[in-house]
Structures are given as structure tokens and as C-alpha cells.
Write an enzyme that holds these catalytic residues in place. Structure first.
Site, mmCIF file in Angstrom:
data_model
loop_
_atom_site.group_PDB
_atom_site.id
_atom_site.type_symbol
_atom_site.label_atom_id
_atom_site.label_comp_id
_atom_site.label_asym_id
_atom_site.label_seq_id
_atom_site.Cartn_x
_atom_site.Cartn_y
_atom_site.Cartn_z
ATOM 1 N N GLN A 1 48.536 30.264 -12.048
ATOM 2 C CA GLN A 1 49.325 30.240 -10.811
ATOM 3 C C GLN A 1 49.596 31.644 -10.282
ATOM 4 O O GLN A 1 50.551 31.857 -9.536
ATOM 5 C CB GLN A 1 50.646 29.509 -11.043
ATOM 6 C CG GLN A 1 50.450 28.035 -11.352
ATOM 7 C CD GLN A 1 51.777 27.301 -11.409
ATOM 8 O OE1 GLN A 1 52.444 27.129 -10.390
ATOM 9 N NE2 GLN A 1 52.177 26.880 -12.576
ATOM 10 N N ARG B 1 52.168 20.587 -7.022
ATOM 11 C CA ARG B 1 53.516 20.418 -6.472
ATOM 12 C C ARG B 1 53.870 18.943 -6.373
ATOM 13 O O ARG B 1 55.029 18.562 -6.204
ATOM 14 C CB ARG B 1 53.642 21.031 -5.058
ATOM 15 C CG ARG B 1 53.483 22.539 -4.950
ATOM 16 C CD ARG B 1 54.280 23.292 -5.956
ATOM 17 N NE ARG B 1 53.474 23.623 -7.122
ATOM 18 C CZ ARG B 1 53.989 23.996 -8.299
ATOM 19 N NH1 ARG B 1 55.282 24.053 -8.483
ATOM 20 N NH2 ARG B 1 53.203 24.290 -9.316
ATOM 21 N N ASP C 1 61.128 34.492 -14.879
ATOM 22 C CA ASP C 1 60.326 33.324 -14.482
ATOM 23 C C ASP C 1 59.130 33.820 -13.674
ATOM 24 O O ASP C 1 59.144 34.923 -13.131
ATOM 25 C CB ASP C 1 61.194 32.369 -13.632
ATOM 26 C CG ASP C 1 60.610 30.949 -13.590
ATOM 27 O OD1 ASP C 1 59.555 30.707 -14.209
ATOM 28 O OD2 ASP C 1 61.218 30.076 -12.928
ATOM 29 N N GLU C 2 58.086 33.020 -13.571
ATOM 30 C CA GLU C 2 56.887 33.354 -12.779
ATOM 31 C C GLU C 2 56.353 34.739 -13.146
ATOM 32 O O GLU C 2 56.024 35.545 -12.280
ATOM 33 C CB GLU C 2 57.218 33.303 -11.268
ATOM 34 C CG GLU C 2 57.820 31.990 -10.786
ATOM 35 C CD GLU C 2 56.781 30.907 -10.528
ATOM 36 O OE1 GLU C 2 55.580 31.174 -10.716
ATOM 37 O OE2 GLU C 2 57.194 29.783 -10.171
ATOM 38 N N LYS D 1 58.566 25.152 -17.764
ATOM 39 C CA LYS D 1 58.856 26.578 -18.005
ATOM 40 C C LYS D 1 60.210 26.978 -17.439
ATOM 41 O O LYS D 1 61.026 27.607 -18.105
ATOM 42 C CB LYS D 1 57.763 27.465 -17.353
ATOM 43 C CG LYS D 1 56.404 27.297 -17.989
ATOM 44 C CD LYS D 1 55.398 28.250 -17.373
ATOM 45 C CE LYS D 1 55.125 27.973 -15.901
ATOM 46 N NZ LYS D 1 54.596 26.627 -15.622
ATOM 47 N N THR D 2 60.450 26.596 -16.192
ATOM 48 C CA THR D 2 61.705 26.972 -15.557
ATOM 49 C C THR D 2 62.868 26.279 -16.258
ATOM 50 O O THR D 2 63.925 26.863 -16.474
ATOM 51 C CB THR D 2 61.663 26.629 -14.054
ATOM 52 O OG1 THR D 2 60.533 27.306 -13.481
ATOM 53 C CG2 THR D 2 62.924 27.070 -13.344
HETATM 54 P P1 ATP Z 1 55.833 25.407 -12.334
HETATM 55 O O1 ATP Z 1 54.670 25.931 -13.119
HETATM 56 O O2 ATP Z 1 55.403 24.613 -11.160
HETATM 57 O O3 ATP Z 1 56.853 26.456 -12.048
HETATM 58 P P2 ATP Z 1 57.427 24.576 -14.577
HETATM 59 O O4 ATP Z 1 56.559 24.733 -15.764
HETATM 60 O O5 ATP Z 1 58.429 25.618 -14.322
HETATM 61 O O6 ATP Z 1 56.525 24.324 -13.296
HETATM 62 P P3 ATP Z 1 59.637 22.770 -14.383
HETATM 63 O O7 ATP Z 1 59.817 22.912 -12.929
HETATM 64 O O8 ATP Z 1 60.570 23.435 -15.297
HETATM 65 O O9 ATP Z 1 58.122 23.183 -14.743
HETATM 66 O O10 ATP Z 1 59.569 21.256 -14.794
HETATM 67 C C1 ATP Z 1 58.762 20.327 -14.064
HETATM 68 C C2 ATP Z 1 59.462 18.972 -13.989
HETATM 69 O O11 ATP Z 1 59.454 18.353 -15.250
HETATM 70 C C3 ATP Z 1 60.899 19.085 -13.576
HETATM 71 O O12 ATP Z 1 61.226 17.993 -12.772
HETATM 72 C C4 ATP Z 1 61.628 19.024 -14.895
HETATM 73 O O13 ATP Z 1 62.940 18.561 -14.751
HETATM 74 C C5 ATP Z 1 60.772 18.056 -15.675
HETATM 75 N N1 ATP Z 1 60.817 18.251 -17.138
HETATM 76 C C6 ATP Z 1 60.541 19.375 -17.804
HETATM 77 N N2 ATP Z 1 60.649 19.193 -19.131
HETATM 78 C C7 ATP Z 1 61.019 17.915 -19.310
HETATM 79 C C8 ATP Z 1 61.298 17.088 -20.477
HETATM 80 N N3 ATP Z 1 61.210 17.578 -21.698
HETATM 81 N N4 ATP Z 1 61.643 15.822 -20.243
HETATM 82 C C9 ATP Z 1 61.714 15.327 -18.996
HETATM 83 N N5 ATP Z 1 61.473 16.020 -17.885
HETATM 84 C C10 ATP Z 1 61.128 17.306 -18.035
HETATM 85 MG MG MG Z 2 58.702 26.936 -12.699
#
Ligand code: ATP
Ligand code: MG
Length: 735
Positions: A260, A617, A229-230, A44-45
């Protein structure tokens, strides 16, 4: 002002290459509102960051027209860095920050329209409590019934809901009516002293727009794109703020995970995720289902735990990653044993080339960090604690900041009282009380009242010279406007007597306190005013003070320092670490006693979401631990393993037992215990009856050490008690 620049044909693969199809769909979505609803670690981020770059590069949107909201200042800095590297150019003009930080900038820009003095200052949580206390005291209320803590909590909750005193209906509730009076007096005190608390930043900037349509229009035209975000943790005022700013033309891109949502106790409303589709016409939803963060073992554990919650929006989350390592579970005898075990594992990992900064210890409550810190210190492992007592909240640092606040805002009575009190300068409570009542009667600040009282010869003796020195020092510092901020602070430490005061205190403590004062000077020296703040005309001193108030302890420790990260589960949101220790997993600790006692399913579900956040995490390796006995806040408690442990499928777990000689409960036994009453089981551990060939029967009353060094403390029938090394004692367990 144009919000678009001409686009040219370009290679955009760097914006899309590292994304899966659903992520690409979100990043490259056509104009309109979009909600990305997805589980932890699904990108997402990352998607939000790429979307900013996409808007700037492909849609030709000026960075100037983009406003992005993150949950912490650190996340904001990282996101900006990432955008700049995607765009290969600076993102000047892009507003990116926390809700509080952005609202603060707006109020600085439009203080006049917002009805604030130009010199207004932010009241941090600690100062807010002090002010509420003073208000309660001045109102002559019973301070044991009307506590500052409760008052602060109520006021913040009202503000988070967008309510001023007149908007609250106390009905026939006399208690509530009293609290409303406190709220009113508190608002009045803030107004008089030019102070703005955290919740006020948001509420006030929202009201600013409501009261000034032209201003709102200006910002609506400027910020065509809002990215958040969030999103699951926005409170009522924040949501209203976003809706108002978006108006009918702004496009909102929100990403979040209902599983979350962990800040309802601070006013967050997860319902906003559902309301989004209703309140932002034509909004689309995109779901991301692939997790890129964790091994399948870790992800399966997280999914199993969260599946117990009801009323979820429902998401499937899968990974291509292999099973990886099992989740280790350690049942410690007590909190020291737990800390020893965790640090031992960390040391082994570091010896095997894991970087300390890749390791995190996460806990439910700040109070749990102490044992781990002690153990880390004694083994010389570098670490840092997020969100404990922030650097800027340390007493000596606040003493120095009080002077800066007075320089920035002479009406700040709390700052004046602090400057008078430390170091002691012979101004007694009687003098201060006289000044307070004169200030109240005259509707003026304490500082102005003190200046007049001194001139009129009303202050006598030591108080007179003490106050005189303080005023002279302030005047000199005020005259140093042209000096650099750190030079002013350095001089302030001399003139105020703070440096000498802390250097003269007992040696050991004074060392670190005086060092913290020096650190403040260094921080001021390296403080960089952001381009956006500078453009908003915010000066170095107010910017530094607001940084001190809004920085959530994230910037502590030097970036280059490679150290183990310690933080609460709440603070860990959005972060990831290859190796995670989730400690203190006892019922009553996590889930918290309150959630357990009150039998409120909503509270328990929020704790479970927190557990989901914790588990997700971890990237490669997750270790869970609990202590059978814990000494906390002055008393000893005997905990049972957290119910969340039993919600993880057993095949994902591995019971870690380094002390083979001690037959402590194994994981299957632990599960059995949870089913029936913990106390009734033939408990092995503390209270176990044992027999020794020479000393006879006895009861185990303590444990220490682990592995070959494990010792037990046994009280025998003859009344004697002995420490025995388990490896050699040949104890027979009787039950
Ligand atoms: P959270 O819910 O904990 O905030 P999130 O959904 O925001 O998580 P991110 O932090 O954006 O997730 O991504 C999680 C991990 O996966 C990061 O290390 C990111 O670089 C990696 N990632 C995300 N998308 C891809 C992709 N398409 N290919 C490879 N790695 C990815
Ligand atoms: Mg995130």
C-alpha cells in the site's frame, strides 16, 4: 518526570478479546522494537490502537510518554477516541497526530531554538506556489521555463530528502544551478516573512533536535514509546525524525503494508520497512494474515492484482468471510452514462436501507468527481468530496485568513498583498511594486514599509486612503486581543470590506461565498484548542491558523450528515466502506497516462498498489466501471478498459448490462479486445455501422440515457442525423 505509574492487577480482557493470536502477540509484545507487516484490512490500525491502551493500562506507561503518528488528522481523532473508550478515561498528554501536526507543535514550543519568529505561520501548498512564483519573477527568470509548479515540487523534494541548498550538488547542470538559486531566495523570503511550508515543518524540527542535544534528550526521555501507522509511506526526513527521537532507548512500534505504498511521488520510501530491522536493533516482525474487512471475492480480486508486482515483501492474506457478492463491472458509453449508472445503483442501495455514508466513490484523479457530483445533486443525494478544494482554500476564505495571518505575523508579505488586493481599494500595481522594492532594499516587511511610506506622504490619491483604511482596520483588530476569535473574525469581515464585497458580487455566486465567510465565523466559534496545544502554550489564533493550513479537507461536512463519500484513491488509504465504486478504470486514466507512457515499471507498480488500496477499501460490495468515451479537461478521449480489470480473475466478476438492446462489448469481448488492438476490433458502440429499415445505413455518433430510455444518435448516408430510441428503432448492427 516518571514515565511509568504503578500497575495493579486488572482485568485486561477488553484489550485482547477482539484480537486473533497474532494480533494479541503484537499488542502484548514485550519491550523492544516491533514491525507489524501485514496486508490490507488485517487489523494493523486496530492493533496499534490497542497497543497504546495496553501500554497505558498494563505496562503502566503514562499517556504523556507516548507519541503516535497517523496519516490524517481524522485518523488521529478516531484513534484517540478509540483509546479513550478502551481505557475508559481521557488520554491527556498523549501526543497523537500526523507528522506535520506533531512537528508543528514542536516548532511552536521551541520557535526560538528553531530560529523562527514566535509568530511564524504555515504556508499551505497554494501560498507556497505564489511565493515561489514571486521569487522566480524577482530573479528575472523566464517564467515559461522556470515554472512555479516545478520550483515548488523541486524544493519540496529536496526538503523531503533532508537537503538544504548547500547539500545539493548541481554539478555542471546550469538549470539545476538556477533552481538552487531559486531555492536559496525562497528560503530567504520564508525567513524574512516568518513562513514555514509543510516540508519545512519536518525538516526544521529534525534540525532543531540535531542542533540542540539537550532538547533532544528531553524528548527522548519523555517519549519512550513511538507508534507509527502507515509506515510504508514515510519519507526520508520522517524516517530520520523517528530514528533520532527513538535514540537508543525509545521503543518503536511501526505498522505498515508495502503493497500500500502509494506516495513515492511525494518522497515516501517503502525501503524503510526493510531498513527498520537493520536500523532498530533487535526489532521483531509480526505478520497478520487474516483479513476482517472484505468478502473473499473482493480479497481474491485484490490479491490477484497485487500478485503481478515484483519485489514484494510477500504476505498471505485470507479471510473467513464468505464469497459474498460478485464484483460488478460496468462498461459505460461515456462519462455521463457512467455517472448515471453509479448514482442509480446508489439510489437503489439507499432505498434498500444502505446508509449513504456507507458508500464511497473512489477515483484516480480529482477531475473525475464532477460528473458524479452533478448526478448526485440532480437526484438530491447528499454527498461530500474529500480533498477537493478544501474549505480553507476557497478564495474568499483565504482572503479573510490573510487578515488573520497579518494579525498573527505582520511580516507575512503574501498575506499583506492579499489583504490589499481584495476587495479592491485603489492601491494599484505601481504602488505595490514601489513598496516591494523599498521593502527589499530596507530588508523589512511590506506592512512596515507601507506604514512608513504613508507617514512620509509618499503614497498619494486613492491609494493613500485605501492603504490608510486598511492600516486603521488592522489597528482596530489588533486592539481586540481580549475578544473571542470568532468575534474578531466577524469584525474583520466588516472592517476589511470582504463581506460587503462578496455580498455585492453576482447573486448566485455571492450567496455561497458570503455564506462561506459566515461559515468561517461559525468554525472559529466551535474551534477547540486541543489540550496538548494548550499545554504547549499555543494561542487560539495561531492554533486556528495552523488548523486551517494542516487540515486536509477531512473535517468538511458535518459529522452528523449522512452522505455519500467521494475521494481520490490516495485519500481513501486506511478507510473502509461497505459499498465501493471504483470508477474511471481506463488505461491512461488508471493507470495514469504518465505511468503508461513512460514505460517505467516502478510507476506502473505504484499504480497497481493504488488499485490494491482501492479494491481493499470495500467490505461487502465492489463495483468497477469505465467509460469508452470520456470528455475530460476540454477534450474527448476514447479509452480502453484498464489493464487492472483484466488482472482480476473473470469468475469473480459480473458484467452489468442494463441496456439489453445495445450490444455493447461484454466482458469476455472486452478481454479479447485488450489482447489485440482495440481500434481494429469490430467495435460496437460509437462508430458502429447500423442499418435502419427506413433511413438506411448510418454510423452511431452518440448515446444518451439507459435502460428503456437509451437513445442513439445516428448519422445516415444522406447526411441527416437522428436520435432514435433504441427500444423501438430495430437497428441492425452491421459492424
Ligand atoms: P489498512 O491496511 O486498510 O489500513 P488495517 O490493517 O489497518 O487496514 P484495520 O482498519 O485495523 O486494518 O481493520 C480492518 C477491519 O477489520 C476493521 O473494521 C476492524 O475493526 C476489523 N478487525 C480487525 N481485527 C479484527 C478482529 N480480530 N476481529 C474482528 N474484526 C477485526
Ligand atoms: Mg490501517
Amino acid at each position: 518526570m516518571p514515565t511509568r505509574i504503578a500497575t495493579s492487577p486488572m482485568d485486561i480482557s477488553h484489550l485482547l478479546d477482539d484480537l486473533n493470536p497474532a494480533q494479541r502477540e503484537a499488542v502484548a509484545a514485550p519491550p523492544g522494537h516491533l514491525l507489524v507487516l501485514a496486508g490490507a484490512g488485517s487489523g494493523k490500525t486496530r492493533v496499534l490502537t490497542h497497543r497504546i491502551a495496553w501500554l497505558a493500562e498494563v505496562e503502566g506507561v503514562w499517556p504523556h510518554a507516548i507519541l503516535a503518528v497517523t496519516f490524517t488528522n481524522k485518523a488521529a481523532a478516531e484513534m484517540r477516541g478509540r483509546c479513550e473508550s478502551l481505557l475508559k478515561r481521557p488520554t491527556r498528554g498523549l501526543w497523537i497526530g500526523t507528522f506535520h501536526g506533531l512537528a508543528h507543535r514542536l516548532l511552536r514550543l521551541h520557535w526560538h531554538e528553531a530560529g523562527l519568529p514566535e509568530t511564524f505561520q504555515i504556508l499551505d501548498a497554494d501560498d507556497q506556489q505564489r511565493l515561489v512564483k514571486r521569487v522566480i519573477r524577482d530573479a528575472g527568470l523566464d517564467e515559461s521555463r522556470f515554472t512555479a509548479q516545478q520550483g515548488g515540487w523541486l524544493i519540496n523534494a529536496w526538503k523531503d530528502e533532508g537537503k538544504r541548498p548547500d547539500d545539493v550538488d548541481a554539478g555542471g547542470n546550469p538549470n539545476l544551478r538556477t533552481w538552487l538559486e531559486v531555492y536559496r531566495s525562497y528560503e530567504e523570503a520564508c525567513r524574512r516573512q516568518g513562513l514555514v511550508d509543510f516540508a519545512e515543518l519536518l525538516l526544521r524540527s529534525h534540525e532543531l533536535w540535531l542542533a540542540h542535544p539537550a532538547l533532544l534528550d528531553h524528548y527522548r526521555q519523555r517519549f519512550g514509546h513511538l507508534l507509527i501507522d502507515e509506515f510504508q509511506d514515510t519519507n526520508t526526513t520522517q524516517y530520520a525524525w523517528v530514528r533520532l527521537l527513538a535514540g537508543s532507548s525509545g521503543q518503536v512500534f511501526a505498522v505498515g503494508d508495502d503493497d500500500q505504498s502509494i506516495y513515492s511521488w511525494r518522497g515516501a520510501r517503502v525501503e524503510h520497512m526493510q531498513h527498520f530491522l537493520r536500523d532498530f536493533p533487535g526489532a521483531r516482525t509480526i505478520r497478520l494474515e487474516q483479513n476482517y474487512r472484505s468478502s473473499s471475492t473482493i480479497l481474491d480480486a485484490a490479491n490477484a492484482v497485487i500478485s503481478r508486482n515484483e519485489g514484494r515483501l510477500g504476505k498471505a492474506l485470507w479471510t473467513e468471510a464468505g464469497r459474498g457478492l460478485p464484483i460488478a463491472v460496468y462498461a459505460a458509453w461515456d462519462e455521463r452514462d457512467e455517472a448515471r449508472f453509479v448514482i442509480e445503483r446508489i439510489r437503489r442501495a439507499v432505498a434498500a436501507d444502505t446508509r449513504p455514508s456507507e458508500i464511497a466513490i473512489l477515483y484516480r484523479a480529482n477531475a473525475l468527481s464532477r460528473n458524479f457530483e452533478q448526478e448526485l445533486i440532480s437526484h438530491g443525494v447528499p454527498y461530500r468530496v474529500y480533498g477537493g478544494l478544501r474549505f480553507f482554500e476557497r478564495a474568499e476564505v483565504k482572503d479573510a485568513l490573510a487578515w488573520l495571518r497579518l494579525l498573527a505575523n505582520p511580516a507575512d508579505d503574501g498575506a499583506f498583498e492579499r489583504a490589499v488586493a481584495t476587495p479592491p481599494r485603489g492601491v494599484g500595481e505601481k504602488t505595490i511594486e514601489d513598496l516591494r522594492s523599498q521593502a527589499r532594499d530596507g530588508g523589512r516587511s511590506l506592512l512596515a514599509t507601507a506604514i512608513d511610506a504613508l507617514a512620509a506622504g509618499q503614497v498619494k490619491g486613492r491609494a493613500r486612503s485605501g492603504l490608510g483604511d486598511l492600516l486603521a482596520a488592522l489597528a482596530e483588530l489588533r486592539g481586540m486581543q481580549d475578544s473571542r476569535l470568532h468575534e474578531r473574525i466577524d469584525r474583520l469581515l466588516e472592517l476589511s470590506g470582504l463581506r460587503a464585497h462578496y455580498e455585492a458580487q453576482s447573486r448566485h455566486e455571492a450567496d455561497s461565498r458570503a455564506a462561506n465567510l459566515d461559515e468561517l465565523v461559525s468554525l472559529a466559534r466551535s474551534f477547540v484548542l486541543s489540550a496538548e496545544d494548550e499545554a504547549a502554550g499555543i494561542g487560539e489564533l495561531p492554533a486556528f491558523l495552523s488548523h486551517a493550513a494542516l487540515e486536509a479537507g477531512e473535517g468538511q461536512g458535518e459529522a452528523w450528515q449522512d452522505c455519500v463519500q467521494l475521494m481520490t484513491l490516495h485519500a481513501a488509504k486506511g478507510l473502509e466502506f461497505p459499498m465501493v465504486f471504483l470508477v474511471g478504470l481506463e488505461d491512461g486514466m488508471f493507470p495514469s497516462q504518465r505511468a503508461v507512457n513512460e514505460g517505467d515499471p516502478g510507476k506502473l507498480e505504484e499504480e497497481r498498489r493504488l488499485c490494491y488500496v482501492g479494491i481493499t477499501r470495500a467490505r461487502r460490495q465492489l463495483t468497477l466501471s469505465y467509460a469508452e468515451k470520456r470528455y475530460l479537461r476540454g477534450s474527448e478521449t476514447f479509452g480502453r478498459p484498464s489493464r487492472f480489470l483484466t488482472e482480476i480473475p473473470p469468475e469473480l466478476l459480473e458484467d452489468v448490462r442494463p441496456r439489453a438492446q445495445v450490444s455493447a462489448p461484454t466482458l469476455p469481448q472486452m478481454r479479447q479486445r485488450m489482447v489485440s488492438d482495440w481500434e481494429d476490433q469490430p467495435a460496437i458502440g460509437l462508430g458502429t455501422t447500423v442499418s435502419h429499415a427506413k433511413f438506411g445505413e448510418g454510423v452511431v455518433i452518440g448515446f444518451e440515457g439507459s435502460g428503456a430510455h437509451a437513445r442513439v444518435h445516428v448519422r445516415f448516408e444522406d447526411g441527416s442525423s437522428k436520435w432514435l430510441v433504441l427500444a423501438y428503432a430495430n437497428l441492425v448492427v452491421l459492424g
